[in-house]
Design a protein around this motif. Structure first.
Motif, PDB file in Angstrom:
ATOM      1  N   TYR A 121       3.590   0.204   2.707  1.00 32.17           N
ATOM      2  CA  TYR A 121       3.053  -0.526   3.836  1.00 32.17           C
ATOM      3  C   TYR A 121       2.673  -1.935   3.384  1.00 32.17           C
ATOM      4  N   VAL A 165       0.855  -1.184   0.000  1.00 35.15           N
ATOM      5  CA  VAL A 165       0.000   0.000   0.000  1.00 35.15           C
ATOM      6  C   VAL A 165       0.892   1.234   0.000  1.00 35.15           C
ATOM      7  N   ASN A 212      -2.022  -9.534   6.144  1.00 37.79           N
ATOM      8  CA  ASN A 212      -3.458  -9.292   6.033  1.00 37.79           C
ATOM      9  C   ASN A 212      -3.837  -8.637   4.709  1.00 37.79           C
ATOM     10  N   VAL A 213      -3.047  -7.642   4.318  1.00 37.80           N
ATOM     11  CA  VAL A 213      -3.284  -6.973   3.041  1.00 37.80           C
ATOM     12  C   VAL A 213      -3.182  -7.988   1.905  1.00 37.80           C
ATOM     13  N   VAL A 223      -3.310   5.068  -0.396  1.00 40.69           N
ATOM     14  CA  VAL A 223      -4.100   5.669   0.675  1.00 40.69           C
ATOM     15  C   VAL A 223      -3.610   7.098   0.857  1.00 40.69           C
ATOM     16  N   THR A 270       1.500  -5.947   4.846  1.00 45.56           N
ATOM     17  CA  THR A 270       1.265  -6.940   5.890  1.00 45.56           C
ATOM     18  C   THR A 270       0.679  -8.185   5.248  1.00 45.56           C
ATOM     19  N   ALA A 311      -9.818  -3.221   6.798  1.00 39.54           N
ATOM     20  CA  ALA A 311      -8.713  -3.883   7.488  1.00 39.54           C
ATOM     21  C   ALA A 311      -7.445  -3.035   7.423  1.00 39.54           C
ATOM     22  N   ILE A 312      -7.175  -2.511   6.233  1.00 38.32           N
ATOM     23  CA  ILE A 312      -5.983  -1.677   6.071  1.00 38.32           C
ATOM     24  C   ILE A 312      -6.070  -0.462   6.980  1.00 38.32           C
ATOM     25  N   LEU A 313      -7.233   0.173   6.973  1.00 42.48           N
ATOM     26  CA  LEU A 313      -7.382   1.393   7.760  1.00 42.48           C
ATOM     27  C   LEU A 313      -7.247   1.139   9.249  1.00 42.48           C
ATOM     28  N   LEU A 320      -6.297 -10.376   1.868  1.00 36.53           N
ATOM     29  CA  LEU A 320      -7.512  -9.732   1.383  1.00 36.53           C
ATOM     30  C   LEU A 320      -7.421  -9.443  -0.099  1.00 36.53           C
ATOM     31  N   GLU A 331      -5.587  -1.313  10.661  1.00 39.69           N
ATOM     32  CA  GLU A 331      -4.176  -1.625  10.924  1.00 39.69           C
ATOM     33  C   GLU A 331      -3.334  -0.360  10.969  1.00 39.69           C
TER      34      GLU A 331
END
Lengths: 142, 142
Positions: free
Chosen positions: A102, A89, A106-107, A129, A104, B113-115, A110, B117
């Motif tokens: 950025y 990101v 998780n990113v 972002v 992770t 989720a990104i936000l 998803l 985190e």
DNA sequence: GTAACTGCAAACGCTTTGCACTCCC
DNA sequence: GGGAGTGCAAAGCGTTTGCAGTTAC
């Protein structure tokens, strides 16, 4: 990628290793702030006074074709160069334009879920972002 | 937003409702393919032969400031205008440049989720997926 | 009537191109 | 030695700006 690796990489591709090319490659491949061509030009001028913007652009296109960097076009017409080709990101300050990457797990998870929904094989992606960074927040509050 | 709503919206903001402005607003706010200023210019020329690129740009900037559209800068220096201000993925063909928007619950989940985190309040976002569209695939295979 | 808007053309900024010179291999 | 690479300057292209004329209100 260190200097030695860059030299080998260029040689393998049958490209000549000039001091300018090496300097530009080392510079952009190690930077994490996604500089513009102009910024690269200004910073390399000290060490290479005769270097030209034309050479910077030609080298950046080369690295793009070799898939070592990606171009990020922005609304003001400027292009910034990002040496991170993995999924990440781009955290972009909407005031000063500063960018940091950025990443992770998780990113990634998803993102994979979205891609399987879409059922396409992407050839690239970009996730931005826009926010106000701490430095800019502090300036505003003083 | 239909013509009637646009007229009211402009009036509420104290802006004059000219035929050119109305045409540009109606055009961009109803298009889903993210046209460039040049495309808008070419398409409106038939009905408004004296319309100018300057007016197109001024109106687009106006709509951006009013947060009705967003600008998407690309690597070739061009800017495309997107009237969808909600969270979505821009599906972009890397060959022909065609764009369509994609929205699902998973996209929203990724974003949330990104936000959480990152712990930032975003002022905007942009998510691009570059792929080869069906039309371009077919051209290649013939 | 007047302030906002338009259309035109010039200016602008970043990127690309062409070509003579240079230097890696 | 030869061809790829460099540096310079000009050209290119999309966008912005300035201003005189026009139009909405």
């Amino acid at each position: 990628m260190n200097t030695h690796n860059i030299i080998n990489f260029l040689r393998e591709k049958g490209l000549k290793v000039t001091s300018q090319r090496l300097a530009i490659c080392s510079f952009i491949l190690s930077r994490k702030d996604h500089p513009t061509a102009e910024q690269i030009f200004q910073e390399l001028r000290d060490e290479y006074p005769t270097i030209s913007l034309g050479t910077i652009y030609k080298t950046l296109h080369l690295l793009k074709d070799l898939r070592l960097i990606q171009e990020l076009g922005f609304n003001n017409g400027s292009i910034r160069y990002d040496p991170d080709m993995e999924l990440h990101v781009n955290m972009i300050c909407s005031k000063c334009g500063k960018i940091y990457d950025y990443k992770t797990k998780n990113v990634k998870n998803l993102w994979d879920a979205i891609l399987s929904e879409l059922n396409v094989k992407p050839v690239g992606q970009r996730i931005d972002v826009y926010y106000e960074c701490d430095d800019c927040k502090n300036i505003n509050s003083t």
